[in-house]
Design a protein around this motif. Structure first.
Motif, short mmCIF file in Angstrom:
data_model
loop_
_atom_site.label_atom_id
_atom_site.label_comp_id
_atom_site.label_asym_id
_atom_site.label_seq_id
_atom_site.Cartn_x
_atom_site.Cartn_y
_atom_site.Cartn_z
N LEU A 57 0.83 -1.22 0.00
CA LEU A 57 0.00 0.00 0.00
C LEU A 57 0.86 1.26 0.00
CD1 LEU A 57 -2.87 -0.99 2.47
CD2 LEU A 57 -3.02 -0.70 -0.01
N ALA A 58 1.98 1.22 0.72
CA ALA A 58 2.87 2.38 0.73
C ALA A 58 3.47 2.63 -0.65
CB ALA A 58 3.97 2.18 1.76
N LEU A 59 3.90 1.58 -1.31
CA LEU A 59 4.45 1.74 -2.65
C LEU A 59 3.38 2.20 -3.64
CD1 LEU A 59 6.82 -1.36 -2.93
CD2 LEU A 59 7.46 1.06 -2.84
N LEU A 60 2.17 1.67 -3.49
CA LEU A 60 1.08 2.08 -4.37
C LEU A 60 0.77 3.56 -4.20
CD1 LEU A 60 -1.08 1.09 -6.41
CD2 LEU A 60 -2.56 0.70 -4.44
N ALA A 64 1.67 5.68 -7.48
CA ALA A 64 0.47 6.01 -8.22
C ALA A 64 -0.43 6.87 -7.32
CB ALA A 64 -0.25 4.76 -8.66
N PRO A 65 -0.10 8.14 -7.15
CA PRO A 65 -0.91 8.99 -6.28
C PRO A 65 -2.33 9.17 -6.84
CG PRO A 65 0.87 10.25 -7.31
CD PRO A 65 1.02 8.84 -7.74
#
Length: 72
Positions: A57-60, A64-65
């Motif tokens: 979730l952090a990478l997403l 991809a903001p």
């Protein structure tokens, strides 16, 4: 003749004190373990799963903001 019944009684009492000739089961080395997952393994898997989900979730959110809904 009185010695014979007394001798048989003494032999019977000795046999009963020794266990009566029945085999004595050996003591168990450890208690039986039930099949399945231990609590320690379940907690470790939950911790690893939470870490993977949080990292994903952090990478997403970084890469991809705007994809994840805003909480505030």
């Amino acid at each position: 003749m009185t010695a014979d019944p007394e001798r048989r009684l003494a032999e019977a009492l000795r046999a009963q004190a020794r266990g009566g000739g029945r085999p004595v089961p050996p003591p168990r080395a450890e208690p039986d373990r039930r099949p399945g997952m231990s609590v320690r393994t379940a907690l470790l898997l939950a911790l690893l799963g939470g870490g993977v989900l949080g990292t994903g979730l952090a990478l997403l959110s970084l890469l991809a903001p705007g994809v994840l809904p805003a909480l505030g």
